[in-house]
Design a protein around this motif. Structure first.
Motif, mmCIF file in Angstrom:
data_model
loop_
_atom_site.group_PDB
_atom_site.id
_atom_site.type_symbol
_atom_site.label_atom_id
_atom_site.label_comp_id
_atom_site.label_asym_id
_atom_site.label_seq_id
_atom_site.Cartn_x
_atom_site.Cartn_y
_atom_site.Cartn_z
ATOM 1 N N PRO A 124 -22.813 2.612 -10.326
ATOM 2 C CA PRO A 124 -22.512 2.738 -11.748
ATOM 3 C C PRO A 124 -20.998 2.798 -11.982
ATOM 4 C CG PRO A 124 -23.642 4.688 -10.912
ATOM 5 C CD PRO A 124 -23.655 3.685 -9.817
ATOM 6 N N LYS A 125 -20.603 2.391 -13.174
ATOM 7 C CA LYS A 125 -19.190 2.295 -13.541
ATOM 8 C C LYS A 125 -18.408 3.569 -13.236
ATOM 9 C CE LYS A 125 -17.165 -0.384 -17.300
ATOM 10 N NZ LYS A 125 -17.382 -0.795 -18.692
ATOM 11 N N THR A 126 -19.039 4.733 -13.495
ATOM 12 C CA THR A 126 -18.357 6.014 -13.296
ATOM 13 C C THR A 126 -17.930 6.204 -11.840
ATOM 14 O OG1 THR A 126 -20.568 6.930 -13.087
ATOM 15 C CG2 THR A 126 -19.390 7.368 -15.169
ATOM 16 N N LEU A 127 -18.687 5.613 -10.915
ATOM 17 C CA LEU A 127 -18.319 5.718 -9.499
ATOM 18 C C LEU A 127 -17.475 4.515 -9.071
ATOM 19 C CD1 LEU A 127 -21.761 6.846 -7.993
ATOM 20 C CD2 LEU A 127 -19.799 8.281 -8.526
ATOM 21 N N ALA A 128 -17.807 3.348 -9.644
ATOM 22 C CA ALA A 128 -17.119 2.121 -9.213
ATOM 23 C C ALA A 128 -15.643 2.140 -9.612
ATOM 24 C CB ALA A 128 -17.815 0.905 -9.792
ATOM 25 N N THR A 129 -15.327 2.683 -10.777
ATOM 26 C CA THR A 129 -13.931 2.652 -11.239
ATOM 27 C C THR A 129 -13.003 3.416 -10.296
ATOM 28 O OG1 THR A 129 -14.786 2.397 -13.456
ATOM 29 C CG2 THR A 129 -12.456 2.974 -13.283
ATOM 30 N N PRO A 130 -13.330 4.694 -9.958
ATOM 31 C CA PRO A 130 -12.462 5.375 -8.978
ATOM 32 C C PRO A 130 -12.475 4.696 -7.607
ATOM 33 C CG PRO A 130 -14.246 6.835 -9.727
ATOM 34 C CD PRO A 130 -14.357 5.588 -10.516
ATOM 35 N N LEU A 131 -13.614 4.113 -7.255
ATOM 36 C CA LEU A 131 -13.712 3.428 -5.967
ATOM 37 C C LEU A 131 -12.735 2.246 -5.912
ATOM 38 C CD1 LEU A 131 -15.181 3.539 -3.351
ATOM 39 C CD2 LEU A 131 -17.189 2.566 -4.428
ATOM 40 N N VAL A 132 -12.678 1.483 -6.989
ATOM 41 C CA VAL A 132 -11.741 0.350 -7.035
ATOM 42 C C VAL A 132 -10.302 0.887 -6.971
ATOM 43 C CG1 VAL A 132 -10.892 -1.594 -8.405
ATOM 44 C CG2 VAL A 132 -13.341 -1.141 -8.297
ATOM 45 N N ALA A 133 -10.053 2.000 -7.676
ATOM 46 C CA ALA A 133 -8.709 2.589 -7.650
ATOM 47 C C ALA A 133 -8.330 2.943 -6.208
ATOM 48 C CB ALA A 133 -8.661 3.828 -8.546
ATOM 49 N N TYR A 134 -9.295 3.464 -5.454
ATOM 50 C CA TYR A 134 -9.035 3.800 -4.046
ATOM 51 C C TYR A 134 -8.756 2.543 -3.225
ATOM 52 C CZ TYR A 134 -10.206 4.739 0.830
ATOM 53 O OH TYR A 134 -10.191 4.769 2.206
ATOM 54 N N LEU A 135 -9.596 1.527 -3.402
ATOM 55 C CA LEU A 135 -9.420 0.302 -2.598
ATOM 56 C C LEU A 135 -8.050 -0.335 -2.847
ATOM 57 C CD1 LEU A 135 -12.989 -1.306 -2.884
ATOM 58 C CD2 LEU A 135 -12.034 -0.004 -0.972
ATOM 59 N N MET A 136 -7.552 -0.204 -4.085
ATOM 60 C CA MET A 136 -6.246 -0.797 -4.396
ATOM 61 C C MET A 136 -5.088 -0.033 -3.737
ATOM 62 S SD MET A 136 -7.205 -3.438 -6.060
ATOM 63 C CE MET A 136 -5.709 -4.214 -6.620
ATOM 64 N N THR A 137 -5.361 1.175 -3.207
ATOM 65 C CA THR A 137 -4.276 1.932 -2.539
ATOM 66 C C THR A 137 -4.193 1.598 -1.045
ATOM 67 O OG1 THR A 137 -5.640 3.824 -1.870
ATOM 68 C CG2 THR A 137 -4.633 3.933 -4.076
ATOM 69 N N LEU A 138 -5.174 0.851 -0.537
ATOM 70 C CA LEU A 138 -5.186 0.609 0.917
ATOM 71 C C LEU A 138 -4.103 -0.395 1.310
ATOM 72 C CD1 LEU A 138 -9.060 0.373 1.503
ATOM 73 C CD2 LEU A 138 -7.535 2.292 2.054
ATOM 74 N N PRO A 139 -3.194 0.005 2.202
ATOM 75 C CA PRO A 139 -2.131 -0.924 2.615
ATOM 76 C C PRO A 139 -2.664 -1.935 3.607
ATOM 77 C CG PRO A 139 -1.972 1.100 3.863
ATOM 78 C CD PRO A 139 -3.145 1.284 2.918
ATOM 79 N N GLU A 140 -1.926 -3.012 3.786
ATOM 80 C CA GLU A 140 -2.272 -3.964 4.848
ATOM 81 C C GLU A 140 -1.897 -3.315 6.175
ATOM 82 O OE1 GLU A 140 -1.950 -8.459 3.748
ATOM 83 O OE2 GLU A 140 -0.081 -7.483 3.245
ATOM 84 N N PRO A 141 -2.493 -3.740 7.298
ATOM 85 C CA PRO A 141 -2.030 -3.228 8.594
ATOM 86 C C PRO A 141 -0.538 -3.551 8.741
ATOM 87 C CG PRO A 141 -3.955 -4.649 8.857
ATOM 88 C CD PRO A 141 -3.537 -4.763 7.435
ATOM 89 N N ALA A 142 0.215 -2.676 9.463
ATOM 90 C CA ALA A 142 1.672 -2.835 9.527
ATOM 91 C C ALA A 142 2.100 -4.261 9.867
ATOM 92 C CB ALA A 142 2.241 -1.840 10.527
ATOM 93 N N GLN A 143 1.441 -4.894 10.843
ATOM 94 C CA GLN A 143 1.820 -6.264 11.214
ATOM 95 C C GLN A 143 0.737 -7.273 10.850
ATOM 96 O OE1 GLN A 143 4.799 -6.933 12.119
ATOM 97 N NE2 GLN A 143 5.544 -4.907 12.647
ATOM 98 N N GLY A 144 -0.077 -6.899 9.879
ATOM 99 C CA GLY A 144 -1.120 -7.826 9.426
ATOM 100 C C GLY A 144 -2.300 -7.887 10.388
ATOM 101 N N PHE A 145 -3.055 -8.954 10.294
ATOM 102 C CA PHE A 145 -4.218 -9.122 11.149
ATOM 103 C C PHE A 145 -3.965 -10.218 12.173
ATOM 104 C CE2 PHE A 145 -6.095 -7.397 7.249
ATOM 105 C CZ PHE A 145 -6.942 -6.422 7.769
ATOM 106 N N LYS A 146 -4.601 -10.062 13.314
ATOM 107 C CA LYS A 146 -4.594 -11.161 14.275
ATOM 108 C C LYS A 146 -6.033 -11.689 14.311
ATOM 109 C CE LYS A 146 -3.870 -12.169 19.156
ATOM 110 N NZ LYS A 146 -5.268 -12.285 19.631
ATOM 111 N N VAL A 147 -6.172 -12.963 14.025
ATOM 112 C CA VAL A 147 -7.517 -13.531 14.024
ATOM 113 C C VAL A 147 -7.697 -14.374 15.280
ATOM 114 C CG1 VAL A 147 -9.222 -14.811 12.677
ATOM 115 C CG2 VAL A 147 -7.311 -13.710 11.515
ATOM 116 N N GLY A 148 -8.581 -13.911 16.154
ATOM 117 C CA GLY A 148 -8.850 -14.663 17.378
ATOM 118 C C GLY A 148 -10.009 -15.606 17.122
ATOM 119 N N LYS A 149 -9.752 -16.918 17.262
ATOM 120 C CA LYS A 149 -10.819 -17.871 16.934
ATOM 121 C C LYS A 149 -11.937 -17.823 17.979
ATOM 122 C CE LYS A 149 -8.572 -21.804 19.034
ATOM 123 N NZ LYS A 149 -8.190 -23.196 18.858
ATOM 124 N N HIS A 150 -12.992 -18.543 17.679
ATOM 125 C CA HIS A 150 -14.152 -18.534 18.571
ATOM 126 C C HIS A 150 -13.755 -18.938 19.984
ATOM 127 C CE1 HIS A 150 -16.831 -17.813 15.251
ATOM 128 N NE2 HIS A 150 -16.169 -18.707 14.571
#
Ligand code: HEC
Ligand code: HEC
Length: 261
Positions: A124-150
């Motif tokens: 519900p919106k009452t929970l989703a709104t603060p949840l989105v606010a939290y997700l927007m505070t998450l920083p990227e990993p310091a050096q980003g991601f390393k994607v290892g292909k198959h």
């Protein structure tokens, strides 16, 4: 007269040379600037913590979002990692993805994604709104991601193949496996899912059946710390313990999306 024409010709060639040289200098300048832009864009600034985002963090824990998503030093690997998600997705997208608000669900279907493969938890919106606010505070990993292909082919050739399933059954099983085996941690399907690897909804227009099934092997996604070391439990390695029949089912599913067999 002939001499005159030759001189004029030489002059034209000279001018062309100068023009193309200066163009190439401008062009390479542009390239550098484009790269600068890219590095500037990489430095994503997450939102600051607020009382609302802290509430969102508790909701994230209470609703077990971490069973499928990593958001720092822990979490599952069936869904895309949420570190720095605001750099890859808009606030509007994230909201439309996780609220149970009818309008937002329509918005998600119509605006972002033609089709939902599997239902995603919605709150519900009452929970989703603060949840989105939290997700927007998450920083990227310091050096980003390393994607290892198959990596290579799995040594699974020896398993006897099950008796052939009817095509539609195989497609349905493949669809289920696609989610359960964590493919969407890296790949998107109709716009939804990870942004770390090519989108797979049109893959059978690019690759043959054989090329697709050969690609379904182990891959890894690593969150990198300040000095490029893997962060504590930063390793996101979806289980890819697939049998030959499961690989066939996933391939059947991927081919079916563009009507191929
Ligand atoms: C059962 C596993 C599962 C659970 C539990 C789950 N998710 Fe997801 N989530 C996924 C998968 C798979 C995707 C990618 C495909 C999609 O978007 O449908 C996803 C996508 C997302 C996205 C979009 C990310 C992107 O880059 O596209 C967000 C945001 C998200 N989830 C947040 C949450 C939150 C918040 C919770 C807790 C309320 C949660 N998820 C619980 C599996 C899960
Ligand atoms: C950890 C990230 C990650 C996961 C998880 C992952 N892949 Fe991939 N995949 C990649 C990357 C990176 C590429 C592009 C490089 C390559 O082709 O190997 C790729 C390429 C592919 C391709 C070829 C796409 C193209 O257009 O060339 C297919 C097909 C594919 N993956 C299928 C799958 C399936 C099916 C799963 C789940 C069982 C899966 N992948 C899980 C990272 C991942």
């Amino acid at each position: 007269m002939k001499e005159e024409a030759r001189k004029r010709f030489a002059f034209v060639i000279y001018c062309l040379g100068v023009a193309s040289l200066s163009l190439s200098i401008i062009w390479s300048g542009n390239l550098c600037r484009a790269e600068d832009k890219q590095t500037a864009a990489e430095k994503y600034k997450p939102a600051s913590e607020t009382p609302e985002s802290l509430k969102g963090k508790q909701i994230f824990q209470a609703h077990h979002c971490a069973s499928c998503h990593s958001s720092g030093t822990g979490g599952g690997c069936l869904g895309p990692p949420l570190l720095g998600v605001g750099a890859r997705r808009s606030r509007e997208y994230i909201t439309a993805r996780i609220t149970d608000d009818k309008e937002q669900i329509e918005k998600f279907k119509n605006l972002y994604c033609a089709q939902e493969l599997m239902p995603h938890p919605r709150l519900p919106k009452t929970l989703a709104t603060p949840l989105v606010a939290y997700l927007m505070t998450l920083p990227e990993p310091a050096q980003g991601f390393k994607v290892g292909k198959h990596a290579g082919q799995l040594a699974i050739k020896s398993e006897p193949t099950k008796k052939t399933l009817p095509h539609q059954t195989s497609v349905a099983l493949g669809k289920k496996l696609f989610y359960e085996k964590g493919c969407t941690a890296c790949h998107s399907m109709f716009g939804a899912g990870g942004q770390f690897a090519p989108a797979l909804d049109q893959v059978s227009n690019r690759l043959t059946r054989e090329q697709i099934s050969n690609r379904i092997t182990q891959a890894e996604l690593l969150a990198l710390g300040p000095s490029f070391e893997y962060q504590e439990r930063g390793t996101v390695m979806p289980p890819c313990d697939l049998t030959p029949s499961e690989i066939k089912e996933i391939t059947d599913f991927l081919l079916s999306l563009t009507g191929k067999k």
